[in-house]
Enzyme design. Structure first.
Site, PDB file in Angstrom:
ATOM      1  N   HIS A  23      25.831 -21.631  -0.024  1.00 27.67           N
ATOM      2  CA  HIS A  23      24.839 -21.094   0.907  1.00 27.67           C
ATOM      3  C   HIS A  23      24.581 -21.992   2.108  1.00 27.67           C
ATOM      4  O   HIS A  23      24.283 -21.512   3.195  1.00 27.67           O
ATOM      5  CB  HIS A  23      23.560 -20.736   0.164  1.00 27.67           C
ATOM      6  CG  HIS A  23      23.743 -19.478  -0.611  1.00 27.67           C
ATOM      7  ND1 HIS A  23      24.018 -19.478  -1.958  1.00 27.67           N
ATOM      8  CD2 HIS A  23      23.779 -18.203  -0.203  1.00 27.67           C
ATOM      9  CE1 HIS A  23      24.191 -18.232  -2.339  1.00 27.67           C
ATOM     10  NE2 HIS A  23      24.037 -17.437  -1.304  1.00 27.67           N
TER      11      HIS A  23
ATOM     12  N   ASN B 132      31.140 -12.672  -1.929  1.00 25.23           N
ATOM     13  CA  ASN B 132      31.034 -14.106  -2.262  1.00 25.23           C
ATOM     14  C   ASN B 132      30.850 -14.266  -3.763  1.00 25.23           C
ATOM     15  O   ASN B 132      31.467 -15.119  -4.401  1.00 25.23           O
ATOM     16  CB  ASN B 132      29.844 -14.750  -1.548  1.00 25.23           C
ATOM     17  CG  ASN B 132      29.898 -14.586  -0.051  1.00 25.23           C
ATOM     18  OD1 ASN B 132      30.964 -14.329   0.485  1.00 25.23           O
ATOM     19  ND2 ASN B 132      28.772 -14.713   0.608  1.00 25.23           N
ATOM     20  N   ASP B 133      29.957 -13.447  -4.297  1.00 32.71           N
ATOM     21  CA  ASP B 133      29.721 -13.528  -5.739  1.00 32.71           C
ATOM     22  C   ASP B 133      30.723 -12.715  -6.534  1.00 32.71           C
ATOM     23  O   ASP B 133      31.138 -13.127  -7.622  1.00 32.71           O
ATOM     24  CB  ASP B 133      28.300 -13.050  -6.068  1.00 32.71           C
ATOM     25  CG  ASP B 133      27.293 -14.155  -5.818  1.00 32.71           C
ATOM     26  OD1 ASP B 133      27.569 -15.291  -6.241  1.00 32.71           O
ATOM     27  OD2 ASP B 133      26.264 -13.892  -5.187  1.00 32.71           O
TER      28      ASP B 133
ATOM     29  N   ARG C 203      16.989  -7.960   1.598  1.00 34.73           N
ATOM     30  CA  ARG C 203      17.372  -8.163   0.196  1.00 34.73           C
ATOM     31  C   ARG C 203      16.238  -8.896  -0.512  1.00 34.73           C
ATOM     32  O   ARG C 203      15.681  -9.852   0.034  1.00 34.73           O
ATOM     33  CB  ARG C 203      18.652  -8.991   0.120  1.00 34.73           C
ATOM     34  CG  ARG C 203      19.097  -9.204  -1.306  1.00 34.73           C
ATOM     35  CD  ARG C 203      20.398  -9.929  -1.356  1.00 34.73           C
ATOM     36  NE  ARG C 203      20.257 -11.334  -1.024  1.00 34.73           N
ATOM     37  CZ  ARG C 203      21.277 -12.184  -0.943  1.00 34.73           C
ATOM     38  NH1 ARG C 203      22.506 -11.763  -1.161  1.00 34.73           N
ATOM     39  NH2 ARG C 203      21.084 -13.448  -0.645  1.00 34.73           N
TER      40      ARG C 203
ATOM     41  N   CYS D  95      28.970  -7.270   2.735  1.00 36.75           N
ATOM     42  CA  CYS D  95      28.193  -8.304   3.443  1.00 36.75           C
ATOM     43  C   CYS D  95      28.619  -9.709   3.028  1.00 36.75           C
ATOM     44  O   CYS D  95      28.016 -10.687   3.450  1.00 36.75           O
ATOM     45  CB  CYS D  95      26.700  -8.107   3.231  1.00 36.75           C
ATOM     46  SG  CYS D  95      26.198  -8.233   1.512  1.00 36.75           S
TER      47      CYS D  95
ATOM     48  N   GLU E 151      28.007  -7.050  -6.837  1.00 37.58           N
ATOM     49  CA  GLU E 151      28.534  -8.420  -6.736  1.00 37.58           C
ATOM     50  C   GLU E 151      28.812  -9.026  -8.101  1.00 37.58           C
ATOM     51  O   GLU E 151      29.051 -10.218  -8.217  1.00 37.58           O
ATOM     52  CB  GLU E 151      27.597  -9.307  -5.910  1.00 37.58           C
ATOM     53  CG  GLU E 151      26.152  -9.325  -6.342  1.00 37.58           C
ATOM     54  CD  GLU E 151      25.278 -10.203  -5.439  1.00 37.58           C
ATOM     55  OE1 GLU E 151      25.798 -10.968  -4.607  1.00 37.58           O
ATOM     56  OE2 GLU E 151      24.050 -10.132  -5.599  1.00 37.58           O
TER      57      GLU E 151
ATOM     58  N   ARG F  13      31.677 -20.814  -7.066  1.00 38.13           N
ATOM     59  CA  ARG F  13      31.925 -20.758  -5.626  1.00 38.13           C
ATOM     60  C   ARG F  13      31.623 -22.059  -4.905  1.00 38.13           C
ATOM     61  O   ARG F  13      31.962 -22.215  -3.733  1.00 38.13           O
ATOM     62  CB  ARG F  13      31.145 -19.586  -4.987  1.00 38.13           C
ATOM     63  CG  ARG F  13      29.653 -19.716  -5.052  1.00 38.13           C
ATOM     64  CD  ARG F  13      28.963 -18.386  -4.727  1.00 38.13           C
ATOM     65  NE  ARG F  13      28.447 -18.332  -3.379  1.00 38.13           N
ATOM     66  CZ  ARG F  13      27.672 -17.358  -2.912  1.00 38.13           C
ATOM     67  NH1 ARG F  13      27.330 -16.330  -3.691  1.00 38.13           N
ATOM     68  NH2 ARG F  13      27.231 -17.363  -1.697  1.00 38.13           N
TER      69      ARG F  13
ATOM     70  N   ARG G  22      18.534 -12.365   4.107  1.00 34.88           N
ATOM     71  CA  ARG G  22      18.389 -13.127   2.871  1.00 34.88           C
ATOM     72  C   ARG G  22      16.936 -13.598   2.781  1.00 34.88           C
ATOM     73  O   ARG G  22      16.578 -14.640   3.312  1.00 34.88           O
ATOM     74  CB  ARG G  22      19.344 -14.325   2.859  1.00 34.88           C
ATOM     75  CG  ARG G  22      20.816 -13.944   2.700  1.00 34.88           C
ATOM     76  CD  ARG G  22      21.689 -15.191   2.588  1.00 34.88           C
ATOM     77  NE  ARG G  22      23.014 -14.918   2.072  1.00 34.88           N
ATOM     78  CZ  ARG G  22      24.094 -14.731   2.830  1.00 34.88           C
ATOM     79  NH1 ARG G  22      24.000 -14.772   4.142  1.00 34.88           N
ATOM     80  NH2 ARG G  22      25.273 -14.506   2.266  1.00 34.88           N
TER      81      ARG G  22
HETATM   82  C1  PEP Z   1      27.542 -12.242  -1.613  1.00 36.71           C
HETATM   83  O1  PEP Z   1      27.435 -12.635  -2.777  1.00 36.71           O
HETATM   84  O2  PEP Z   1      28.615 -11.864  -1.112  1.00 36.71           O
HETATM   85  C2  PEP Z   1      26.373 -12.218  -0.720  1.00 36.71           C
HETATM   86  C3  PEP Z   1      26.430 -11.693   0.476  1.00 36.71           C
HETATM   87  O3  PEP Z   1      25.247 -12.811  -1.178  1.00 36.71           O
HETATM   88  P1  PEP Z   1      24.994 -14.399  -1.231  1.00 36.71           P
HETATM   89  O4  PEP Z   1      26.095 -15.067  -0.476  1.00 36.71           O
HETATM   90  O5  PEP Z   1      23.659 -14.612  -0.629  1.00 36.71           O
HETATM   91  O6  PEP Z   1      25.038 -14.676  -2.702  1.00 36.71           O
HETATM   92 MG    MG Z   2      25.506 -12.833  -3.676  1.00 39.65          MG
END
Ligand code: PEP
Ligand code: MG
Length: 589
Positions: A201, A466-467, A344, A514, A443, A477, A308
């Site tokens: 993050h 991402n998740d 979110r 996203c 996710e 990650r 976020r």
């Molecule tokens: C994701 O997981 O792709 C996402 C956009 O959320 P974050 O990166 O905040 O976990």
């Molecule tokens: Mg996420």
């Protein structure tokens, strides 16, 4: 450059993972979020009273800060949870502790920070050696309070970057999201860390601010000192200490070329992301603050696909009450005017830790009490957030998004709580958008497998790649030891994504993306070909995204998707995507 650091005799190159595009050149600031550097200097007899005055003031400020956090926690979590802060206040009121520090300052002739540190270390030793569990816990209280007092004495309100005279490259072993939230972006030229992955993050925040970043540099931070000269290449993932003139010249050219390309895109009038064969995709922004919203609109965002909301909590380092949250959300909603804004709900846990929430250390925080799990466990916090969002929905076009849903039960329970919150607002005749849309982040592998079950209970899906990649491939990650396995092109990920898009189409639910791959020019044809409806990316990346869409057709992208779904290895797929990009896109390196 005048100020000198370690003065490395020659250029040294470190290879890491490219995390945020751009080239930075400047002096190193070694950021330490672990142990504070405690200054040591002598204080003359005449100055002892001033030193003690500083101590008195830090006691007052620290007490005020802890009292504020205590009240917020009591309001949001209940008085039981707030008791830990009562214990912290007791430390500040402990006359024996205070007298010991005063006497240390008077007798040693040293500065107050050092005296406070010495006395607290003595207390810590005594308390941690006791058998009694309750008294052992007091050791942690003393530690927390001392750290807070030291930060106040040293004027370190946030990360300490606000005090730089010139912008610097921040070098650290790792950077947490709260560290990143406290940075003064104007004072940070670049970020280079030993650990961390492309989707941690802190890196996402760097990207949103257009700050070049390289992560996963091994034990790099040990090799450098404050003031060393560093060149950071966020395109290739290299960090070069003590760069030679020739290297600086080479990188200067790369930087100039990239900047000219970015400027040429920004100079174009705002245009939709429409392909030459007429397929349009909504382009939204991922944001965390009202300032980023302004940047997003300037960059041509048609809405916000991901706000976020935990940023509001992380900036404050505590739980804001419903009213404070409402004011924050209202600001961002109004800033968007009539454009949609997707808020979110709180996604803390994983690498986003609030000190006031971290009561138990989790062995596997990404698989722990994160996001919707945390909210359903701490309903009061969730309710206050939902009510604040509902109230803000009266001022624009808000959409609500639940993170990290793994099963239908969670979605249904979240919706039940939302319905309760609406009923409470109805009772007090409060205004909110009765047609507020609810979306689900897809996710987790389980959500991807059963997303058709969610379709009746939500209005849109947003794929959080991402998740999704981390959970599908069992690759943390933020762990650079396994970063080589973090492959968005993995056939399993592609198949899961294809399924989500197909379900969306079948059920008439728009599907957005996203996660960070939404901004990867190599990956955009895949998302287009799979039928993406919305893409949401960091504001600086919007012009390039639109540029790519103006160059590639839906038809050829759909063919590309069929082709890669028949490949079995990530590397082969990645090569296919690169070949496709090279053939279709000009102006890229
Ligand atoms: C994701 O997981 O792709 C996402 C956009 O959320 P974050 O990166 O905040 O976990
Ligand atoms: Mg996420």
């Amino acid at each position: 450059m005048t100020e000198q650091g370690k003065n490395l005799a020659q250029e040294v190159l470190f290879q890491g993972i490219p995390a945020s595009a751009g080239v930075a050149h400047g002096r190193v600031f070694k950021f330490s979020h672990g142990e504070l550097k405690i200054p040591k200097y002598s204080v003359s007899d005449d100055a002892v009273d001033d030193e003690l005055q500083r101590f008195e003031e830090s006691l007052l400020v620290t007490r005020e800060q802890i009292g504020e956090i205590r009240n917020e926690v009591a309001e949001n979590l209940g008085s039981e949870e707030a008791r830990i802060f009562d214990a912290h206040i007791l430390v500040l009121e402990d006359q024996a502790f205070i007298d010991d520090i005063v006497s240390e300052v008077r007798t040693s002739g040293d500065n107050v920070e050092l005296c406070l540190h010495r006395v607290s270390v003595r207390y810590l030793e005594i308390f941690s050696n006791l058998e009694d569990e309750y008294l052992k816990d007091r050791a942690t209280d003393i530690q927390d309070v001392t750290r807070r007092m030291l930060r106040n004495l040293l004027g370190l309100t946030g990360s300490g970057t606000a005090f730089f005279e010139e912008a610097r490259i921040l070098v650290s072993d790792e950077l947490t999201p709260s560290d990143a939230a406290a940075l003064d972006a104007d004072k940070v030229l670049g970020i280079a860390t030993d650990f961390g992955g492309r989707t941690s993050h802190a890196v996402i925040m760097a990207r949103a601010n257009g700050i070049p970043a390289v992560v996963g540099l091994g034990s790099f931070s040990d090799e450098l000192e404050d003031g060393d000269e560093l060149l950071l290449d966020g395109y290739d993932g290299t960090a070069i200490a003590n760069p030679s003139e020739a290297t600086l010249y080479r990188f200067g050219k790369i930087k100039k070329r990239r900047e000219e390309f970015a400027e040429s895109l920004e100079a174009l009038p705002h245009r939709p992301a429409v392909t030459p064969d007429g397929k349009t995709v909504q382009v939204y922004a991922n944001v965390e603050s009202v300032e980023e919203i302004e940047k997003a609109i300037q960059a041509g965002a048609e809405g916000v696909g991901l706000f976020r909301s935990e940023a509001v909590f992380l900036k404050k380092n505590a739980f804001p009450c419903e009213k404070e949250q409402f004011e924050e959300y209202r600001k961002i909603v109004e800033a968007m005017g009539s454009r949609p804004i997707t808020i979110r709900t709180l996604d803390i846990g994983g690498d986003k830790v609030l000190p006031t929430a971290a009561k138990t250390r989790e062995e596997n925080p990404f698989m722990g009490l994160r996001a919707i799990r945390y909210c359903l466990r701490n309903e009061e916090i969730f309710r206050s957030q939902l009510k604040a969002i509902l109230r803000a929905s009266n001022f624009g076009k808000v959409r609500l998004l639940y993170p990290m849903i793994t099963g239908l039960g969670e979605l249904l329970r979240a919706n039940e709580i939302l319905a309760d919150c609406k009923a409470e607002l109805d009772k007090e005749d409060a205004q909110y958008d009765h047609d507020l849309e609810v979306g689900v982040m897809i996710e987790t592998p389980s959500a991807a497998s059963i997303c058709e079950l969610f379709a009746e209970h939500c209005s849109f899906f947003s794929i959080g790649t991402n998740d999704l990649v981390q959970y599908m491939l069992a690759v943390d990650r933020i762990n650079n030891d396994v970063a080589y396995l973090y492959e968005p092109c993995h056939p399993a990920v592609l198949r899961a994504m294809r399924r989500i898009f197909d379900v969306g189409k079948e059920k008439g639910i728009p599907v957005g993306v996203c996660g960070e791959i939404a901004a990867d020019p190599n990956f955009l044809p895949v998302l287009l070909g799979m039928g993406v409806d919305e893409l949401s990316v960091a504001p600086p990346l919007i012009p390039e995204l639109k540029y790519v869409f103006n160059q590639i057709t839906f038809k050829e992208s759909a063919t590309l998707v069929e082709e890669i779904l028949n490949c079995w290895r990530s590397q082969e797929i990645l090569q296919c995507l690169k070949d496709f990009s090279v053939a279709r896109l000009s102006g890229q390196d």
